[in-house]
Write a protein that holds these residues in place. Structure first.
Motif, PDB file in Angstrom:
ATOM      1  N   ASP A 156       0.823  -1.201   0.000  1.00 24.48           N
ATOM      2  CA  ASP A 156       0.000   0.000   0.000  1.00 24.48           C
ATOM      3  C   ASP A 156       0.859   1.254   0.000  1.00 24.48           C
ATOM      4  N   ASP A 157       1.966   1.218   0.767  1.00 23.87           N
ATOM      5  CA  ASP A 157       2.855   2.382   0.804  1.00 23.87           C
ATOM      6  C   ASP A 157       3.466   2.640  -0.570  1.00 23.87           C
ATOM      7  N   CYS A 158       3.914   1.542  -1.215  1.00 19.33           N
ATOM      8  CA  CYS A 158       4.492   1.700  -2.565  1.00 19.33           C
ATOM      9  C   CYS A 158       3.469   2.273  -3.531  1.00 19.33           C
ATOM     10  N   THR A 159       2.248   1.756  -3.431  1.00 21.37           N
ATOM     11  CA  THR A 159       1.181   2.235  -4.315  1.00 21.37           C
ATOM     12  C   THR A 159       0.876   3.701  -4.053  1.00 21.37           C
ATOM     13  N   ASN A 160       0.824   4.072  -2.787  1.00 26.48           N
ATOM     14  CA  ASN A 160       0.540   5.463  -2.437  1.00 26.48           C
ATOM     15  C   ASN A 160       1.640   6.393  -2.941  1.00 26.48           C
ATOM     16  N   GLN A 161       2.903   5.928  -2.834  1.00 21.27           N
ATOM     17  CA  GLN A 161       4.007   6.739  -3.334  1.00 21.27           C
ATOM     18  C   GLN A 161       3.899   6.944  -4.834  1.00 21.27           C
ATOM     19  N   ASN A 162       3.573   5.872  -5.543  1.00 21.34           N
ATOM     20  CA  ASN A 162       3.400   5.994  -6.997  1.00 21.34           C
ATOM     21  C   ASN A 162       2.244   6.919  -7.337  1.00 21.34           C
ATOM     22  N   MET A 163       1.172   6.805  -6.583  1.00 16.10           N
ATOM     23  CA  MET A 163       0.002   7.661  -6.827  1.00 16.10           C
ATOM     24  C   MET A 163       0.348   9.121  -6.570  1.00 16.10           C
ATOM     25  N   ASP A 164       1.095   9.390  -5.469  1.00 23.70           N
ATOM     26  CA  ASP A 164       1.478  10.770  -5.169  1.00 23.70           C
ATOM     27  C   ASP A 164       2.357  11.338  -6.278  1.00 23.70           C
ATOM     28  N   GLU A 165       3.293  10.524  -6.758  1.00 21.44           N
ATOM     29  CA  GLU A 165       4.161  10.983  -7.839  1.00 21.44           C
ATOM     30  C   GLU A 165       3.367  11.240  -9.115  1.00 21.44           C
ATOM     31  N   MET A 166       2.418  10.353  -9.404  1.00 20.88           N
ATOM     32  CA  MET A 166       1.582  10.520 -10.599  1.00 20.88           C
ATOM     33  C   MET A 166       0.730  11.779 -10.485  1.00 20.88           C
ATOM     34  N   ILE A 167       0.162  11.991  -9.295  1.00 20.16           N
ATOM     35  CA  ILE A 167      -0.663  13.190  -9.077  1.00 20.16           C
ATOM     36  C   ILE A 167       0.177  14.449  -9.234  1.00 20.16           C
ATOM     37  N   HIS A 168       1.410  14.410  -8.695  1.00 19.47           N
ATOM     38  CA  HIS A 168       2.293  15.573  -8.813  1.00 19.47           C
ATOM     39  C   HIS A 168       2.606  15.883 -10.275  1.00 19.47           C
ATOM     40  N   ARG A 169       2.914  14.840 -11.051  1.00 29.09           N
ATOM     41  CA  ARG A 169       3.206  15.052 -12.478  1.00 29.09           C
ATOM     42  C   ARG A 169       1.991  15.587 -13.219  1.00 29.09           C
ATOM     43  N   LEU A 170       0.836  15.018 -12.911  1.00 32.88           N
ATOM     44  CA  LEU A 170      -0.381  15.494 -13.576  1.00 32.88           C
ATOM     45  C   LEU A 170      -0.683  16.939 -13.208  1.00 32.88           C
ATOM     46  N   THR A 171      -0.425  17.299 -11.929  1.00 32.51           N
ATOM     47  CA  THR A 171      -0.650  18.682 -11.497  1.00 32.51           C
ATOM     48  C   THR A 171       0.244  19.643 -12.261  1.00 32.51           C
ATOM     49  N   LEU A 172       1.520  19.280 -12.411  1.00 26.75           N
ATOM     50  CA  LEU A 172       2.447  20.121 -13.166  1.00 26.75           C
ATOM     51  C   LEU A 172       2.008  20.246 -14.626  1.00 26.75           C
ATOM     52  N   ILE A 187      -1.046  19.951 -15.780  1.00 25.99           N
ATOM     53  CA  ILE A 187      -2.257  20.779 -15.842  1.00 25.99           C
ATOM     54  C   ILE A 187      -1.895  22.260 -15.726  1.00 25.99           C
ATOM     55  N   GLN A 188      -0.965  22.582 -14.827  1.00 29.44           N
ATOM     56  CA  GLN A 188      -0.542  23.967 -14.675  1.00 29.44           C
ATOM     57  C   GLN A 188       0.081  24.500 -15.956  1.00 29.44           C
ATOM     58  N   ALA A 189       0.909  23.682 -16.595  1.00 32.33           N
ATOM     59  CA  ALA A 189       1.519  24.103 -17.862  1.00 32.33           C
ATOM     60  C   ALA A 189       0.464  24.329 -18.941  1.00 32.33           C
ATOM     61  N   GLN A 190      -0.524  23.425 -18.985  1.00 35.46           N
ATOM     62  CA  GLN A 190      -1.594  23.572 -19.966  1.00 35.46           C
ATOM     63  C   GLN A 190      -2.428  24.825 -19.693  1.00 35.46           C
ATOM     64  N   GLU A 191      -2.659  25.115 -18.408  1.00 31.54           N
ATOM     65  CA  GLU A 191      -3.432  26.312 -18.061  1.00 31.54           C
ATOM     66  C   GLU A 191      -2.694  27.577 -18.490  1.00 31.54           C
TER      67      GLU A 191
END
Length: 259
Positions: free
Chosen positions: A105-121, A123-127
């Motif tokens: 679960d920790d590994c999955t959460n870390q991957n999810m956090d990294e994925m969310i961070h990349r997607l956030t960046l 989205i910001q670039a697209q905005e």
């Protein structure tokens, strides 16, 4: 085998880390992996019962059949598989688990956090890109509006000039008709040549030009020159009307020279 060994097999088969974690979690949820407490074993070589079990494992993990064949042959050669199976029976691979679920679960959460961070960046670039496009759109719209207003003013100015030109043309046509009528009357009454006396001739010229009977020869000549300039073909005038006025002008000038 424990979860670490299963994860190692999937990684060795070329399955991505995130897919490997999701696959192990799904096997745990489906009961294909048993949980047993106690010590956590770490074997240097992972042993699978037979090739059938290995094929089923890889297929369930999303590995293509052609790649699975190559991997199973390599595992069999490396001693990771005990013996070749019949490929006819269905096998459920039951893997002993001594690794805590929390680790996965920790590994999955870390991957999810990294994925969310990349997607956030992203989205910001697209905005920011969208904001730039909107600004360009607004500037282009303002320029088009300004150009449209400028064209409207130019069209209105051209229409006014056109109306003035048409009015001037109508006035010139009217004067042309009046002069033609005067010339026609003179020709009918006096013939093709003017043989009037000096005083009568001056009065007729003055009348034709719309001047006073008391107008001097200089005033008559100046008025004729003005008409000749307006009616000259090079200035867009009527050639025939110019000829009539030039004839009167020459006759009047000759008559004044004779004095």
């Amino acid at each position: 085998m424990n979860t670490d060994q299963v994860f190692e097999l999937l990684q060795d088969a070329g399955v991505s880390e995130s897919t490997s974690i999701q696959t192990v979690r799904r096997w745990l949820r489906e009961g294909k992996i048993k949980y047993e407490g106690g010590k956590r074993s770490r074997e240097t070589v992972c042993i699978i019962d037979d090739t059938d079990q290995a094929f089923d494992l890889l297929k369930d993990a999303g590995v293509s059949e052609s790649i699975s064949n190559q991997i199973v042959r390599r595992w069999l050669h490396e001693g990771r598989i005990k013996y070749e199976g019949s490929r006819n029976k269905k096998t459920d691979y039951i893997v002993d688990d001594t690794t805590s679920k929390l680790f996965i679960d920790d590994c999955t959460n870390q991957n999810m956090d990294e994925m969310i961070h990349r997607l956030t960046l992203k989205i910001q670039a697209q905005e920011k890109h969208i904001e730039g496009l909107e600004e360009l759109h607004e500037n282009a719209k303002h320029r088009i509006i300004e150009q449209r207003d400028k064209l409207k003013k130019e069209v209105a100015t051209l229409k006014n000039k056109e109306n003035k030109l048409q009015s001037e043309i109508r006035n010139l046509v009217k004067q042309n008709i009046e002069l033609r009528n005067e010339l026609k009357k003179l020709k009918e009454s006096k013939g093709d040549h003017y043989t009037l006396t000096s005083s009568t001739q001056l009065n007729n010229y003055s009348k034709k030009l719309g001047l006073s009977k008391m107008a001097s020869n200089k005033e008559v000549l100046a008025e004729y020159k003005g008409l000749l300039k307006i009616t000259h073909p090079d200035q867009g005038g009527n050639a025939k009307l110019f000829h009539y006025i030039k004839t009167d002008y020459d006759n009047f000038r000759n008559s004044t020279k004779d004095k």
